[in-house]
Design a protein around this motif. Structure first.
Motif, PDB file in Angstrom:
ATOM      1  N   ARG A 122       0.796  -1.218   0.000  1.00  0.00           N
ATOM      2  CA  ARG A 122       0.000   0.000   0.000  1.00  0.00           C
ATOM      3  C   ARG A 122       0.835   1.277   0.000  1.00  0.00           C
ATOM      4  NH1 ARG A 122      -5.297  -0.929   0.785  1.00  0.00           N
ATOM      5  NH2 ARG A 122      -5.732   1.154   1.603  1.00  0.00           N
ATOM      6  N   ALA A 123       2.149   1.180  -0.171  1.00  0.00           N
ATOM      7  CA  ALA A 123       2.989   2.374  -0.141  1.00  0.00           C
ATOM      8  C   ALA A 123       4.245   2.172  -0.978  1.00  0.00           C
ATOM      9  CB  ALA A 123       3.374   2.727   1.298  1.00  0.00           C
ATOM     10  N   VAL A 124       4.712   3.271  -1.575  1.00  0.00           N
ATOM     11  CA  VAL A 124       5.985   3.258  -2.288  1.00  0.00           C
ATOM     12  C   VAL A 124       6.697   4.579  -2.011  1.00  0.00           C
ATOM     13  CG1 VAL A 124       4.964   4.124  -4.457  1.00  0.00           C
ATOM     14  CG2 VAL A 124       7.145   2.893  -4.504  1.00  0.00           C
ATOM     15  N   THR A 125       8.000   4.506  -1.769  1.00  0.00           N
ATOM     16  CA  THR A 125       8.825   5.687  -1.530  1.00  0.00           C
ATOM     17  C   THR A 125       9.915   5.741  -2.584  1.00  0.00           C
ATOM     18  OG1 THR A 125       8.410   5.567   0.856  1.00  0.00           O
ATOM     19  CG2 THR A 125      10.272   6.908   0.130  1.00  0.00           C
ATOM     20  N   LEU A 126      10.073   6.904  -3.204  1.00  0.00           N
ATOM     21  CA  LEU A 126      11.046   7.125  -4.260  1.00  0.00           C
ATOM     22  C   LEU A 126      11.952   8.283  -3.866  1.00  0.00           C
ATOM     23  CD1 LEU A 126       8.370   6.948  -7.052  1.00  0.00           C
ATOM     24  CD2 LEU A 126      10.108   5.199  -6.681  1.00  0.00           C
ATOM     25  N   THR A 127      13.239   8.188  -4.203  1.00  0.00           N
ATOM     26  CA  THR A 127      14.199   9.230  -3.845  1.00  0.00           C
ATOM     27  C   THR A 127      15.017   9.639  -5.066  1.00  0.00           C
ATOM     28  OG1 THR A 127      15.876   7.611  -3.196  1.00  0.00           O
ATOM     29  CG2 THR A 127      14.397   8.411  -1.457  1.00  0.00           C
ATOM     30  N   ALA A 128      15.569  10.865  -5.004  1.00  0.00           N
ATOM     31  CA  ALA A 128      16.429  11.358  -6.081  1.00  0.00           C
ATOM     32  C   ALA A 128      17.252  12.522  -5.542  1.00  0.00           C
ATOM     33  CB  ALA A 128      15.604  11.802  -7.278  1.00  0.00           C
ATOM     34  N   GLU A 129      18.277  12.909  -6.307  1.00  0.00           N
ATOM     35  CA  GLU A 129      19.087  14.078  -5.968  1.00  0.00           C
ATOM     36  C   GLU A 129      19.178  15.000  -7.172  1.00  0.00           C
ATOM     37  OE1 GLU A 129      22.791  13.801  -4.064  1.00  0.00           O
ATOM     38  OE2 GLU A 129      21.910  13.033  -2.204  1.00  0.00           O
ATOM     39  N   SER A 130      19.115  16.292  -6.892  1.00  0.00           N
ATOM     40  CA  SER A 130      19.296  17.333  -7.894  1.00  0.00           C
ATOM     41  C   SER A 130      20.566  18.085  -7.530  1.00  0.00           C
ATOM     42  CB  SER A 130      18.085  18.279  -7.872  1.00  0.00           C
ATOM     43  OG  SER A 130      18.282  19.391  -8.716  1.00  0.00           O
ATOM     44  N   PRO A 131      21.626  18.008  -8.356  1.00  0.00           N
ATOM     45  CA  PRO A 131      22.911  18.612  -7.978  1.00  0.00           C
ATOM     46  C   PRO A 131      22.872  20.127  -8.016  1.00  0.00           C
ATOM     47  CG  PRO A 131      23.010  17.736 -10.201  1.00  0.00           C
ATOM     48  CD  PRO A 131      21.684  17.294  -9.651  1.00  0.00           C
ATOM     49  N   ASP A 132      23.820  20.755  -7.348  1.00  0.00           N
ATOM     50  CA  ASP A 132      23.994  22.199  -7.407  1.00  0.00           C
ATOM     51  C   ASP A 132      24.156  22.628  -8.862  1.00  0.00           C
ATOM     52  OD1 ASP A 132      24.522  24.856  -6.578  1.00  0.00           O
ATOM     53  OD2 ASP A 132      26.673  24.470  -6.669  1.00  0.00           O
ATOM     54  N   GLY A 133      23.376  23.614  -9.283  1.00  0.00           N
ATOM     55  CA  GLY A 133      23.432  24.081 -10.666  1.00  0.00           C
ATOM     56  C   GLY A 133      22.477  23.373 -11.606  1.00  0.00           C
ATOM     57  N   ASP A 134      21.772  22.374 -11.145  1.00  0.00           N
ATOM     58  CA  ASP A 134      20.832  21.620 -11.967  1.00  0.00           C
ATOM     59  C   ASP A 134      19.757  22.558 -12.512  1.00  0.00           C
ATOM     60  OD1 ASP A 134      19.472  19.516 -13.145  1.00  0.00           O
ATOM     61  OD2 ASP A 134      18.562  18.810 -11.283  1.00  0.00           O
ATOM     62  N   MET A 135      19.664  22.685 -13.817  1.00  0.00           N
ATOM     63  CA  MET A 135      18.741  23.598 -14.503  1.00  0.00           C
ATOM     64  C   MET A 135      18.920  25.035 -14.024  1.00  0.00           C
ATOM     65  SD  MET A 135      16.880  21.874 -16.796  1.00  0.00           S
ATOM     66  CE  MET A 135      18.494  21.146 -17.181  1.00  0.00           C
ATOM     67  N   GLY A 136      20.077  25.314 -13.409  1.00  0.00           N
ATOM     68  CA  GLY A 136      20.404  26.650 -12.939  1.00  0.00           C
ATOM     69  C   GLY A 136      20.163  26.894 -11.463  1.00  0.00           C
ATOM     70  N   TYR A 137      19.554  25.945 -10.767  1.00  0.00           N
ATOM     71  CA  TYR A 137      19.206  26.145  -9.358  1.00  0.00           C
ATOM     72  C   TYR A 137      20.426  26.020  -8.453  1.00  0.00           C
ATOM     73  CZ  TYR A 137      14.232  25.766 -10.480  1.00  0.00           C
ATOM     74  OH  TYR A 137      12.978  25.968 -10.979  1.00  0.00           O
ATOM     75  N   PRO A 138      20.544  26.900  -7.465  1.00  0.00           N
ATOM     76  CA  PRO A 138      21.634  26.765  -6.493  1.00  0.00           C
ATOM     77  C   PRO A 138      21.335  25.680  -5.467  1.00  0.00           C
ATOM     78  CG  PRO A 138      20.277  28.658  -5.937  1.00  0.00           C
ATOM     79  CD  PRO A 138      19.745  28.110  -7.242  1.00  0.00           C
ATOM     80  N   GLY A 139      22.385  25.063  -4.957  1.00  0.00           N
ATOM     81  CA  GLY A 139      22.255  24.093  -3.881  1.00  0.00           C
ATOM     82  C   GLY A 139      21.962  22.685  -4.376  1.00  0.00           C
TER      83      GLY A 139
END
Length: 344
Positions: A122-139
């Protein structure tokens, strides 16, 4: 429970998992875009229909840009010029809708293959990381999306994130709903928990004004047909400012967002959220001929979104609720979908 085959994305096999039980509420989720691909809900007679638009396999989602069922971010919705100022520094983002930034850019969260972190019936958890500079975003941003069905067959979606540097975050679920399961949504009924909305310019960027809905096509304070009064031939693609306070609801602090009803089938859905706004979009730009899961084409006005969110262009509008996230803080965006039959 294990993942079932769902196709390939850039040569990588991705799967899908079904949560829930046959004959009740069932949700199907894929790691590609941390995406809701199916949501089966019974009508007043117990007959189930899939009430979200989508495609039969991963290839269908790769081939289109409609964000069907996807987790969108880092900042969903539009940012004017694809730019803003953070702590005195100009931040330039990917411009993927003319000069605007939309739904995180060309390689936003909807295009990621998320990692499967946890799975049950009845549940699923998904994870990911967005690196510093990804699509221009800081952090560097660490994200998690969890879908689950509670004991009352409510569907919950929790989106969480943490950063190692100041940034902005506005993750949304971009499902398109059709309470009948097919056909136009213009005859379906909607109520929104909002007395105000944010008008937009010709580029669909908020003007900065917060305007009362009373006496306008934007007034959904009482349940009414979606197509009864439209602001233009293009229907709705606007942010409503949710009015109600956060209140105890099913063990969480949530505010009422929306009620959607298909009178013929009796399917009824309430949406509750932690967020201050909701983007109600009636799908005018859904390209005719997109292949749906059942072979029927996905066409304009065959689905509507209820994207609970921070307001569009908030990084450029200090009068709007802030989307800033600091190191040590946890971004948490919660949605709950409650299904009960409408009176016949």
């Amino acid at each position: 429970m294990t993942m079932e085959p769902f196709g390939q994305v850039d040569g990588v096999e991705v799967g899908a998992v079904v949560l829930g039980r046959a004959g009740g509420v069932q949700a199907r989720v894929t790691p590609y875009g941390a995406r809701l691909t199916e949501l089966w809900v019974p009508d007043r007679a117990g007959v189930c229909a899939d009430i979200v638009l989508g495609h039969a396999d991963a290839a269908g989602y790769v081939a289109t840009k409609a964000y069907l069922g996807a987790t969108c971010g880092r900042y969903a919705n539009r940012i004017a010029g694809g730019s803003f100022v953070l702590d005195g520094r100009a931040v330039q983002l990917d411009q993927n809708e003319g000069a605007k930034h939309l739904h995180g850019g060309r390689a936003g969260f909807d295009r990621m293959i998320w990692e499967l972190a946890d799975l049950s019936d009845r549940a699923v958890t998904l994870t990911a990381e967005s690196p510093d500079g990804d699509m221009g975003y800081p952090g560097r941003l660490s994200m998690q999306v969890r879908y689950w069905l509670d004991d009352a067959d409510r569907l919950w979606i929790a989106m969480e994130a943490q950063t190692d540097a100041p940034t902005v975050v506005n993750m949304v679920n971009h499902s398109y709903f059709n309470m009948a399961g097919s056909g136009s949504v213009m005859g379906q009924d909607l109520r929104l928990g909002a007395t105000h909305y944010t008008p937009v310019d010709a580029d669909l960027i908020p003007t900065g004004e917060v305007r009362a809905v009373a006496g306008t096509a934007f007034d959904f304070n009482a349940l009414r047909k979606i197509g009864a009064k439209l602001p233009s031939d293009m229907g709705f693609d606007h942010n409503w400012c949710l009015t109600g306070p956060l209140e105890p609801k099913w063990g969480e602090a949530l505010r009422f967002c929306a009620e959607a009803v298909d009178a013929e089938s009796g399917r009824r859905m309430e949406v509750w959220t932690t967020e201050p706004g909701v983007q109600f979009y009636t799908g005018a730009f859904l390209a005719g001929g997109l292949p749906g899961k059942d072979g029927a084409p996905i066409a304009p006005f065959t689905g509507f979104t209820l994207e609970t969110q921070r307001f569009p262009d908030s990084p450029n509008r200090p009068q709007f609720p802030s989307a800033r996230l600091e190191p040590g803080q946890r971004y948490r965006h919660l949605m709950a979908f409650d299904f009960t039959p409408a009176a016949g």
